[in-house]
Design an enzyme around this catalytic site. Sequence first.
Site, short mmCIF file in Angstrom:
data_model
loop_
_atom_site.label_atom_id
_atom_site.label_comp_id
_atom_site.label_asym_id
_atom_site.label_seq_id
_atom_site.Cartn_x
_atom_site.Cartn_y
_atom_site.Cartn_z
N TYR A 1 0.83 -1.21 0.00
CA TYR A 1 0.00 0.00 0.00
C TYR A 1 0.86 1.27 0.00
CZ TYR A 1 -4.69 -1.92 0.79
OH TYR A 1 -5.90 -2.55 0.66
N LYS B 1 3.34 -15.28 2.29
CA LYS B 1 3.55 -16.00 1.03
C LYS B 1 5.06 -16.28 0.93
CE LYS B 1 2.08 -17.61 -2.97
NZ LYS B 1 1.24 -18.83 -3.06
N ASP C 1 -2.79 -18.25 0.22
CA ASP C 1 -3.76 -18.95 -0.64
C ASP C 1 -4.45 -20.06 0.15
OD1 ASP C 1 -1.30 -20.24 -0.54
OD2 ASP C 1 -1.31 -20.86 -2.65
N ASP D 1 -6.38 -7.00 4.04
CA ASP D 1 -7.52 -6.36 3.37
C ASP D 1 -8.42 -7.42 2.76
OD1 ASP D 1 -9.07 -4.27 2.17
OD2 ASP D 1 -8.08 -4.75 0.26
N ASP E 1 -12.30 -9.15 4.44
CA ASP E 1 -13.59 -9.16 3.73
C ASP E 1 -14.16 -10.58 3.70
OD1 ASP E 1 -13.41 -6.44 3.14
OD2 ASP E 1 -14.10 -6.71 1.07
#
Length: 358
Positions: free
Chosen positions: A141, A191, A223, A247, A251
Amino acid sequence: MKARIAVLPGDGVGQEIVPEAVRLLKAVGERFHHVFEFVSGDVGGSAIDKVGVPLPQETLALAQQSDAVLLGAVGGPRWDGLEYHRRPERALLGLREQLGLFANLRPARLYPMLAEASTLKREVIEGIDLLVVRELTGGIYFGKPKGIEKIPGGERGVNTEVYTTEEIRRIAKVAFEAARKRRRRVTSVDKANVLESSELWRRVVIEVHTGYPDVELSHMYVDNCAMQLVRNPRQFDVLLTTNLFGDILSDEAAMLTGSIGMLPSASLGARAGLYEPIHGSAPDIAGKNLANPIATIASAAMMLAYTFHLDKEAEAIEHAILKALEQGYRTRDIHSRGTKLVGTAEMGQVILENFNQG
Ligand code: IPM
Ligand code: MG
Protein backbone atom coordinates in the site's frame (compact mmCIF):
# COMPACT_ATOMS: atom_id res chain seq x y z
CA MET A 1 -13.79 10.99 31.91
CA LYS A 2 -13.48 13.76 29.34
CA ALA A 3 -12.67 13.06 25.70
CA ARG A 4 -12.79 14.63 22.28
CA ILE A 5 -14.03 12.50 19.43
CA ALA A 6 -13.57 13.43 15.78
CA VAL A 7 -16.62 12.39 13.75
CA LEU A 8 -15.95 11.83 10.04
CA PRO A 9 -19.03 10.33 8.34
CA GLY A 10 -17.53 10.53 4.84
CA ASP A 11 -19.54 9.27 1.88
CA GLY A 12 -22.50 7.12 0.97
CA VAL A 13 -23.98 5.16 3.86
CA GLY A 14 -21.36 6.73 6.15
CA GLN A 15 -23.72 9.70 6.45
CA GLU A 16 -26.48 7.45 7.81
CA ILE A 17 -24.63 4.98 10.02
CA VAL A 18 -22.26 7.33 11.84
CA PRO A 19 -25.06 9.40 13.43
CA GLU A 20 -26.52 6.19 14.88
CA ALA A 21 -23.19 5.36 16.53
CA VAL A 22 -22.89 8.92 17.85
CA ARG A 23 -26.33 8.62 19.43
CA LEU A 24 -25.12 5.55 21.32
CA LEU A 25 -21.93 7.28 22.44
CA LYS A 26 -23.98 10.22 23.72
CA ALA A 27 -26.17 7.83 25.67
CA VAL A 28 -23.03 6.22 27.13
CA GLY A 29 -21.84 9.67 28.22
CA GLU A 30 -25.13 10.39 29.95
CA ARG A 31 -25.52 7.08 31.69
CA PHE A 32 -21.92 6.67 32.82
CA HIS A 33 -21.18 10.38 33.38
CA HIS A 34 -18.48 10.89 30.78
CA VAL A 35 -18.09 14.12 28.85
CA PHE A 36 -17.64 13.35 25.16
CA GLU A 37 -17.12 16.28 22.85
CA PHE A 38 -17.96 15.51 19.22
CA VAL A 39 -16.35 17.53 16.43
CA SER A 40 -17.33 16.77 12.83
CA GLY A 41 -15.12 16.98 9.78
CA ASP A 42 -15.24 16.32 6.04
CA VAL A 43 -13.42 13.41 4.51
CA GLY A 44 -13.39 11.53 1.21
CA GLY A 45 -15.67 12.48 -1.66
CA SER A 46 -17.72 14.90 0.42
CA ALA A 47 -14.49 16.79 1.22
CA ILE A 48 -13.55 16.77 -2.47
CA ASP A 49 -16.90 18.36 -3.28
CA LYS A 50 -16.47 21.06 -0.65
CA VAL A 51 -12.79 21.93 -0.77
CA GLY A 52 -11.30 19.91 -3.62
CA VAL A 53 -9.18 17.44 -1.66
CA PRO A 54 -10.09 14.15 0.04
CA LEU A 55 -8.23 14.87 3.29
CA PRO A 56 -8.33 18.60 4.07
CA GLN A 57 -5.64 19.92 6.40
CA GLU A 58 -8.38 20.88 8.84
CA THR A 59 -9.68 17.33 9.03
CA LEU A 60 -6.21 15.92 9.57
CA ALA A 61 -5.57 18.48 12.31
CA LEU A 62 -8.90 17.65 13.91
CA ALA A 63 -8.03 13.94 13.94
CA GLN A 64 -4.58 14.66 15.35
CA GLN A 65 -6.02 16.78 18.13
CA SER A 66 -8.70 14.29 19.12
CA ASP A 67 -8.55 11.32 21.45
CA ALA A 68 -10.30 9.06 18.96
CA VAL A 69 -11.74 9.18 15.45
CA LEU A 70 -15.05 7.68 14.34
CA LEU A 71 -15.17 7.22 10.58
CA GLY A 72 -17.97 6.07 8.29
CA ALA A 73 -16.79 5.22 4.80
CA VAL A 74 -15.26 6.93 1.78
CA GLY A 75 -15.66 6.60 -1.95
CA GLY A 76 -18.30 6.33 -4.65
CA PRO A 77 -18.70 6.19 -8.42
CA ARG A 78 -18.92 10.00 -8.61
CA TRP A 79 -15.23 10.31 -7.78
CA ASP A 80 -13.93 7.21 -9.55
CA GLY A 81 -12.73 9.17 -12.55
CA LEU A 82 -10.41 11.37 -10.51
CA GLU A 83 -6.67 11.12 -10.63
CA TYR A 84 -5.31 8.56 -8.22
CA HIS A 85 -3.90 10.95 -5.62
CA ARG A 86 -7.16 12.92 -5.45
CA ARG A 87 -9.50 9.97 -4.94
CA PRO A 88 -11.54 9.59 -1.73
CA GLU A 89 -9.61 6.45 -0.69
CA ARG A 90 -6.47 8.55 -0.35
CA ALA A 91 -8.06 10.21 2.69
CA LEU A 92 -8.22 6.94 4.54
CA LEU A 93 -4.67 6.01 3.61
CA GLY A 94 -3.49 9.51 4.56
CA LEU A 95 -5.18 9.33 7.96
CA ARG A 96 -3.67 5.91 8.66
CA GLU A 97 -0.22 7.08 7.63
CA GLN A 98 -0.29 10.49 9.31
CA LEU A 99 -1.72 9.20 12.56
CA GLY A 100 0.67 6.24 12.57
CA LEU A 101 -2.14 3.68 12.79
CA PHE A 102 -0.10 0.58 12.02
CA ALA A 103 -2.33 -2.00 13.70
CA ASN A 104 -5.76 -2.81 12.36
CA LEU A 105 -7.93 -5.13 14.45
CA ARG A 106 -10.91 -6.72 12.73
CA PRO A 107 -12.84 -9.15 14.89
CA ALA A 108 -15.20 -11.57 13.15
CA ARG A 109 -17.65 -13.33 15.41
CA LEU A 110 -20.82 -15.09 14.45
CA TYR A 111 -23.96 -14.01 16.26
CA PRO A 112 -25.71 -17.42 16.54
CA MET A 113 -29.07 -16.05 15.37
CA LEU A 114 -27.46 -14.85 12.12
CA ALA A 115 -26.21 -18.25 10.99
CA GLU A 116 -29.03 -18.26 8.43
CA ALA A 117 -27.84 -14.98 6.93
CA SER A 118 -24.48 -16.44 5.91
CA THR A 119 -24.01 -17.94 2.49
CA LEU A 120 -22.11 -20.77 4.19
CA LYS A 121 -23.55 -23.79 5.93
CA ARG A 122 -24.39 -23.45 9.61
CA GLU A 123 -22.10 -26.34 10.60
CA VAL A 124 -19.12 -24.59 8.98
CA ILE A 125 -19.57 -21.19 10.59
CA GLU A 126 -21.10 -22.04 13.95
CA GLY A 127 -18.93 -20.81 16.81
CA ILE A 128 -16.45 -18.80 14.76
CA ASP A 129 -14.65 -16.11 16.72
CA LEU A 130 -11.50 -14.80 15.11
CA LEU A 131 -9.50 -11.62 15.02
CA VAL A 132 -7.66 -10.38 11.96
CA VAL A 133 -4.61 -8.33 12.95
CA ARG A 134 -3.72 -6.48 9.78
CA GLU A 135 -0.57 -4.39 9.35
CA LEU A 136 -1.90 -1.04 8.13
CA THR A 137 0.82 1.45 7.26
CA GLY A 138 3.31 -0.63 5.31
CA GLY A 139 3.56 -3.27 2.62
CA ILE A 140 2.47 -2.76 -0.95
CA TYR A 141 0.00 0.00 0.00
CA PHE A 142 2.86 2.39 0.79
CA GLY A 143 6.02 0.77 -0.61
CA LYS A 144 8.25 2.60 -3.07
CA PRO A 145 8.91 2.71 -5.95
CA LYS A 146 5.34 3.14 -7.05
CA GLY A 147 3.62 4.77 -9.97
CA ILE A 148 2.87 4.46 -13.67
CA GLU A 149 5.56 5.36 -16.16
CA LYS A 150 5.84 5.42 -19.91
CA ILE A 151 7.96 2.80 -21.59
CA PRO A 152 8.50 2.12 -25.27
CA GLY A 153 5.30 0.64 -26.61
CA GLY A 154 3.17 1.36 -23.55
CA GLU A 155 3.26 1.97 -19.83
CA ARG A 156 4.51 0.24 -16.74
CA GLY A 157 2.66 0.19 -13.40
CA VAL A 158 4.68 -0.47 -10.27
CA ASN A 159 4.01 -1.10 -6.60
CA THR A 160 6.42 -2.49 -4.07
CA GLU A 161 5.80 -4.91 -1.25
CA VAL A 162 8.25 -3.96 1.46
CA TYR A 163 8.54 -4.65 5.18
CA THR A 164 11.26 -3.80 7.66
CA THR A 165 12.15 -5.78 10.76
CA GLU A 166 10.72 -3.09 13.01
CA GLU A 167 7.41 -2.89 11.11
CA ILE A 168 6.96 -6.65 11.42
CA ARG A 169 8.05 -6.73 15.02
CA ARG A 170 5.54 -4.16 16.27
CA ILE A 171 2.54 -5.70 14.52
CA ALA A 172 3.55 -9.21 15.63
CA LYS A 173 3.60 -7.96 19.23
CA VAL A 174 0.08 -6.62 18.84
CA ALA A 175 -1.08 -10.03 17.60
CA PHE A 176 0.59 -11.97 20.43
CA GLU A 177 -0.74 -9.55 23.05
CA ALA A 178 -4.25 -9.85 21.58
CA ALA A 179 -3.97 -13.65 21.58
CA ARG A 180 -3.22 -13.59 25.30
CA LYS A 181 -6.67 -12.13 25.90
CA ARG A 182 -8.23 -14.79 23.68
CA ARG A 183 -7.49 -18.46 22.94
CA ARG A 184 -3.71 -17.93 22.73
CA ARG A 185 -3.25 -18.99 19.15
CA VAL A 186 -1.70 -16.93 16.37
CA THR A 187 -1.66 -17.94 12.72
CA SER A 188 0.75 -15.78 10.75
CA VAL A 189 -0.28 -15.52 7.11
CA ASP A 190 2.33 -14.88 4.41
CA LYS A 191 3.55 -16.00 1.03
CA ALA A 192 6.99 -17.10 2.16
CA ASN A 193 7.23 -19.75 -0.55
CA VAL A 194 7.50 -16.98 -3.15
CA LEU A 195 8.15 -13.54 -1.65
CA GLU A 196 11.33 -12.40 0.09
CA SER A 197 9.37 -9.82 2.09
CA SER A 198 7.33 -12.75 3.43
CA GLU A 199 10.48 -14.71 4.21
CA LEU A 200 11.58 -11.85 6.45
CA TRP A 201 8.05 -11.54 7.85
CA ARG A 202 8.08 -15.17 8.93
CA ARG A 203 11.58 -14.96 10.42
CA VAL A 204 10.75 -11.89 12.50
CA VAL A 205 7.41 -13.31 13.69
CA ILE A 206 9.23 -16.44 14.91
CA GLU A 207 11.75 -14.27 16.74
CA VAL A 208 9.07 -12.13 18.42
CA HIS A 209 7.25 -15.31 19.40
CA THR A 210 10.12 -16.33 21.70
CA GLY A 211 8.83 -13.65 24.07
CA TYR A 212 5.38 -15.27 24.10
CA PRO A 213 5.95 -18.96 24.91
CA ASP A 214 2.39 -19.20 26.26
CA VAL A 215 0.96 -18.42 22.80
CA GLU A 216 0.89 -21.06 20.08
CA LEU A 217 2.21 -19.88 16.70
CA SER A 218 1.61 -21.43 13.30
CA HIS A 219 2.24 -20.19 9.76
CA MET A 220 0.04 -20.43 6.72
CA TYR A 221 0.40 -19.37 3.10
CA VAL A 222 -2.21 -16.83 2.12
CA ASP A 223 -3.76 -18.95 -0.64
CA ASN A 224 -4.26 -21.82 1.78
CA CYS A 225 -5.63 -19.43 4.39
CA ALA A 226 -8.23 -18.10 1.95
CA MET A 227 -9.34 -21.69 1.44
CA GLN A 228 -9.23 -22.67 5.14
CA LEU A 229 -11.41 -19.68 6.02
CA VAL A 230 -14.33 -21.14 4.10
CA ARG A 231 -13.44 -24.77 4.81
CA ASN A 232 -12.91 -24.70 8.58
CA PRO A 233 -12.87 -21.16 10.01
CA ARG A 234 -13.18 -22.39 13.61
CA GLN A 235 -9.49 -23.37 13.56
CA PHE A 236 -8.52 -19.67 13.72
CA ASP A 237 -8.08 -17.46 16.74
CA VAL A 238 -5.78 -14.57 15.75
CA LEU A 239 -4.78 -14.12 12.11
CA LEU A 240 -1.66 -11.97 11.82
CA THR A 241 -0.96 -10.63 8.36
CA THR A 242 0.23 -7.91 6.00
CA ASN A 243 -1.67 -4.90 4.74
CA LEU A 244 -2.82 -6.36 1.42
CA PHE A 245 -3.47 -9.91 2.62
CA GLY A 246 -5.35 -8.50 5.61
CA ASP A 247 -7.52 -6.36 3.37
CA ILE A 248 -8.57 -9.38 1.37
CA LEU A 249 -8.89 -11.92 4.17
CA SER A 250 -10.92 -9.59 6.39
CA ASP A 251 -13.59 -9.16 3.73
CA GLU A 252 -13.74 -12.93 3.43
CA ALA A 253 -13.92 -13.34 7.21
CA ALA A 254 -16.72 -10.78 7.32
CA MET A 255 -18.90 -12.78 4.98
CA LEU A 256 -18.59 -15.81 7.25
CA THR A 257 -20.52 -13.87 9.85
CA GLY A 258 -23.44 -13.30 7.53
CA SER A 259 -22.87 -9.77 6.34
CA ILE A 260 -20.06 -7.33 5.89
CA GLY A 261 -22.44 -4.88 7.57
CA MET A 262 -21.67 -6.46 10.95
CA LEU A 263 -17.90 -6.05 11.27
CA PRO A 264 -16.24 -3.25 13.24
CA SER A 265 -12.58 -2.32 13.26
CA ALA A 266 -10.03 -0.49 15.33
CA SER A 267 -6.88 1.07 13.92
CA LEU A 268 -4.29 1.69 16.58
CA GLY A 269 -0.82 3.17 16.73
CA ALA A 270 1.07 5.93 18.39
CA ARG A 271 -1.69 8.56 18.40
CA ALA A 272 -5.51 8.63 18.51
CA GLY A 273 -7.20 5.40 17.49
CA LEU A 274 -9.49 5.33 14.46
CA TYR A 275 -12.68 3.29 14.48
CA GLU A 276 -14.69 2.38 11.42
CA PRO A 277 -16.84 -0.38 9.95
CA ILE A 278 -14.87 -2.57 7.58
CA HIS A 279 -17.47 -2.16 4.84
CA GLY A 280 -17.40 0.61 2.27
CA SER A 281 -19.72 3.47 1.34
CA ALA A 282 -22.20 1.18 -0.48
CA PRO A 283 -23.36 3.85 -2.97
CA ASP A 284 -26.06 1.53 -4.33
CA ILE A 285 -28.04 1.69 -1.09
CA ALA A 286 -26.90 5.09 0.21
CA GLY A 287 -29.54 7.57 1.32
CA LYS A 288 -32.28 4.93 1.39
CA ASN A 289 -32.29 4.05 5.08
CA LEU A 290 -31.21 0.50 4.16
CA ALA A 291 -27.68 0.27 5.55
CA ASN A 292 -26.87 -1.80 8.61
CA PRO A 293 -25.55 0.50 11.37
CA ILE A 294 -24.32 -2.38 13.55
CA ALA A 295 -20.70 -2.44 12.29
CA THR A 296 -20.37 1.26 13.11
CA ILE A 297 -22.09 1.02 16.48
CA ALA A 298 -19.82 -1.94 17.31
CA SER A 299 -16.85 0.19 16.20
CA ALA A 300 -17.91 2.81 18.75
CA ALA A 301 -17.91 0.03 21.35
CA MET A 302 -14.36 -0.88 20.31
CA MET A 303 -13.42 2.79 20.77
CA LEU A 304 -14.71 2.72 24.33
CA ALA A 305 -12.76 -0.45 25.08
CA TYR A 306 -9.46 0.22 23.29
CA THR A 307 -8.93 3.98 23.52
CA PHE A 308 -10.81 4.85 26.68
CA HIS A 309 -10.52 1.53 28.54
CA LEU A 310 -14.23 1.72 29.35
CA ASP A 311 -14.93 -2.00 29.21
CA LYS A 312 -18.22 -1.87 31.07
CA GLU A 313 -19.55 0.78 28.70
CA ALA A 314 -18.38 -1.16 25.64
CA GLU A 315 -20.06 -4.31 26.91
CA ALA A 316 -23.30 -2.40 27.46
CA ILE A 317 -23.34 -1.42 23.78
CA GLU A 318 -22.51 -4.94 22.63
CA HIS A 319 -25.26 -6.27 24.83
CA ALA A 320 -27.75 -3.81 23.32
CA ILE A 321 -26.80 -5.00 19.81
CA LEU A 322 -27.17 -8.64 20.79
CA LYS A 323 -30.57 -7.94 22.31
CA ALA A 324 -31.81 -6.20 19.16
CA LEU A 325 -30.85 -9.29 17.17
CA GLU A 326 -32.47 -11.57 19.74
CA GLN A 327 -35.63 -9.49 19.45
CA GLY A 328 -35.60 -10.35 15.76
CA TYR A 329 -34.76 -6.94 14.29
CA ARG A 330 -32.85 -7.15 11.00
CA THR A 331 -31.68 -4.75 8.35
CA ARG A 332 -32.01 -5.98 4.80
CA ASP A 333 -28.50 -7.47 4.55
CA ILE A 334 -29.16 -9.88 7.43
CA HIS A 335 -32.87 -10.37 6.97
CA SER A 336 -34.29 -13.88 6.78
CA ARG A 337 -37.83 -15.21 6.89
CA GLY A 338 -39.64 -14.76 10.20
CA THR A 339 -37.57 -11.78 11.36
CA LYS A 340 -38.52 -8.09 11.51
CA LEU A 341 -37.15 -6.02 8.65
CA VAL A 342 -36.10 -2.51 9.73
CA GLY A 343 -34.15 0.40 8.28
CA THR A 344 -30.94 2.07 9.44
CA ALA A 345 -32.59 4.57 11.78
CA GLU A 346 -34.99 2.00 13.30
CA MET A 347 -32.14 -0.43 14.00
CA GLY A 348 -30.20 2.40 15.66
CA GLN A 349 -33.26 3.33 17.70
CA VAL A 350 -33.89 -0.24 18.90
CA ILE A 351 -30.25 -0.61 19.98
CA LEU A 352 -30.43 2.76 21.75
CA GLU A 353 -33.61 1.74 23.59
CA ASN A 354 -32.04 -1.56 24.62
CA PHE A 355 -29.02 0.33 25.88
CA ASN A 356 -31.16 2.74 27.87
CA GLN A 357 -33.04 -0.13 29.45
CA GLY A 358 -29.89 -2.13 30.15
C1 IPM B 1 -10.47 -1.32 3.95
C2 IPM B 1 -10.72 -0.70 2.61
C3 IPM B 1 -9.59 0.26 2.29
C4 IPM B 1 -8.31 -0.55 2.20
C5 IPM B 1 -9.78 1.11 1.01
C6 IPM B 1 -11.12 1.85 1.02
C7 IPM B 1 -8.65 2.07 0.83
O1 IPM B 1 -10.91 -1.66 1.64
O2 IPM B 1 -10.34 -0.59 4.93
O3 IPM B 1 -10.41 -2.54 4.02
O4 IPM B 1 -7.99 -1.11 1.14
O5 IPM B 1 -7.61 -0.63 3.19
MG1 MG C 1 -10.98 -3.66 2.41
